[in-house]
Design an enzyme around this catalytic site. Structure first.
Site, mmCIF file in Angstrom:
data_model
loop_
_atom_site.group_PDB
_atom_site.id
_atom_site.type_symbol
_atom_site.label_atom_id
_atom_site.label_comp_id
_atom_site.label_asym_id
_atom_site.label_seq_id
_atom_site.Cartn_x
_atom_site.Cartn_y
_atom_site.Cartn_z
ATOM 1 N N ASP A 18 0.868 -1.168 0.000
ATOM 2 C CA ASP A 18 0.000 0.000 0.000
ATOM 3 C C ASP A 18 0.916 1.232 0.000
ATOM 4 O O ASP A 18 2.122 1.115 0.262
ATOM 5 C CB ASP A 18 -0.881 -0.034 1.253
ATOM 6 C CG ASP A 18 -1.664 1.236 1.460
ATOM 7 O OD1 ASP A 18 -2.359 1.667 0.527
ATOM 8 O OD2 ASP A 18 -1.558 1.812 2.561
ATOM 9 N N ASP A 20 -0.125 5.158 1.075
ATOM 10 C CA ASP A 20 -0.342 6.097 2.186
ATOM 11 C C ASP A 20 -0.386 5.367 3.520
ATOM 12 O O ASP A 20 -1.193 4.460 3.712
ATOM 13 C CB ASP A 20 -1.654 6.859 1.979
ATOM 14 C CG ASP A 20 -1.596 7.782 0.772
ATOM 15 O OD1 ASP A 20 -0.774 8.705 0.783
ATOM 16 O OD2 ASP A 20 -2.365 7.565 -0.182
ATOM 17 N N THR A 111 -2.290 1.195 -4.554
ATOM 18 C CA THR A 111 -2.804 2.341 -3.813
ATOM 19 C C THR A 111 -4.218 2.709 -4.236
ATOM 20 O O THR A 111 -4.601 2.509 -5.402
ATOM 21 C CB THR A 111 -1.885 3.563 -3.989
ATOM 22 O OG1 THR A 111 -2.463 4.696 -3.327
ATOM 23 C CG2 THR A 111 -1.662 3.910 -5.463
ATOM 24 N N SER A 112 -4.970 3.252 -3.300
ATOM 25 C CA SER A 112 -6.310 3.764 -3.600
ATOM 26 C C SER A 112 -6.260 5.146 -4.234
ATOM 27 O O SER A 112 -7.294 5.664 -4.663
ATOM 28 C CB SER A 112 -7.152 3.810 -2.319
ATOM 29 O OG SER A 112 -7.348 2.518 -1.797
ATOM 30 N N LYS A 143 -10.413 -0.906 -2.354
ATOM 31 C CA LYS A 143 -10.313 -1.602 -1.077
ATOM 32 C C LYS A 143 -11.524 -1.245 -0.210
ATOM 33 O O LYS A 143 -11.967 -0.113 -0.248
ATOM 34 C CB LYS A 143 -9.022 -1.183 -0.354
ATOM 35 C CG LYS A 143 -7.740 -1.481 -1.136
ATOM 36 C CD LYS A 143 -6.535 -0.836 -0.461
ATOM 37 C CE LYS A 143 -5.272 -1.027 -1.285
ATOM 38 N NZ LYS A 143 -4.098 -0.365 -0.693
ATOM 39 N N ASP A 168 -1.527 -0.724 6.199
ATOM 40 C CA ASP A 168 -1.701 -0.038 7.477
ATOM 41 C C ASP A 168 -3.157 0.191 7.836
ATOM 42 O O ASP A 168 -3.510 0.175 9.010
ATOM 43 C CB ASP A 168 -0.982 1.315 7.468
ATOM 44 C CG ASP A 168 -1.732 2.352 6.643
ATOM 45 O OD1 ASP A 168 -2.148 3.384 7.210
ATOM 46 O OD2 ASP A 168 -1.922 2.122 5.435
#
Length: 222
Positions: A18, A20, A111-112, A143, A168
């Protein structure tokens, strides 16, 4: 690091990360922008902010079900604001060096964030662009759906179960679990201790990676 050492007892075909909160800390910038947006739309900031982490902007806005709000337009507005504001974005301790030591064909970012925002934040944190990066535009469902992680594994030519995912946020952890991968949870940005059966890590400085003769990755503790 937690007492759970199972991820140190096996080799992996690839590592998936991931972005962030996992390889960089963008909380200050993200919360500045989302807070201002929430105030403009009459959303309770204190209750809302914990829901933004790890999810695509369009999914975050859609969940609010605000009357008269064009979710695509507002998601684009948020992305543009976040691209403009990268003040205070830094790497998670040791992340850049750790990633630089990995074989390029053995890791990916999932990543989103939209691609332009992801590249901007990584540049601000000194994180090199990976050979494989899955962003918000690459999946139909964000996600906690595992689609991004499944796609990353496919592009690297490995099975999801042969991957170690570094995450995270709650929605990301759920996505990793749904993908059937092993998990390492990065706790650097957590305000409260996390209760989990998965391995945890506060700094990449505590890790090193060995690559075996078959190109497989083994985590070692420093």
């Amino acid at each position: 690091m937690s007492a759970n050492t199972s991820v140190f007892e096996r080799a992996f075909g690839a590592f998936l990360f991931d972005m962030d909160g996992t390889v960089l800390n963008s909380i200050a910038a993200a919360e500045r922008i989302w807070s201002a947006w929430a105030v403009r739309h009459g959303v309770d900031v204190e209750a809302f902010l914990p829901t933004i982490h790890g999810a695509r902007a369009i999914d975050t806005i859609t969940r609010l079900n605000l009357a008269g709000v064009n979710t695509q337009e507002q998601a684009a507005f948020i992305t543009a604001a976040e691209i403009d504001d990268v003040e205070g974005i830094v790497e998670i301790p040791g992340a850049a060096a750790f990633l630089n030591r990995l074989p390029q064909d053995r890791w990916a970012m999932v990543t989103s964030a939209p691609r332009d925002l992801a590249l901007r934040r990584m540049a601000a944190a000194g994180i090199a662009e990976p050979a494989v990066m899955i962003t918000a535009e690459d999946v139909q469902a964000g996600k906690p759906d595992p689609a991004g992680y499944l796609l990353a594994a496919k592009r690297l030519g490995v099975e999801p179960a042969d991957c170690l995912i570094f995450e995270d946020a709650a929605v990301g952890i759920q996505a990793a679990e749904a993908a059937g991968a092993a998990l390492m949870i990065i706790t650097t940005t957590h305000q409260h201790p996390i209760e989990t059966a998965h391995a945890t890590l506060a700094s990449y400085d505590a890790l090193r990676v060995d690559v075996d003769s078959n190109g497989r990755l083994r985590l070692q503790k420093n």
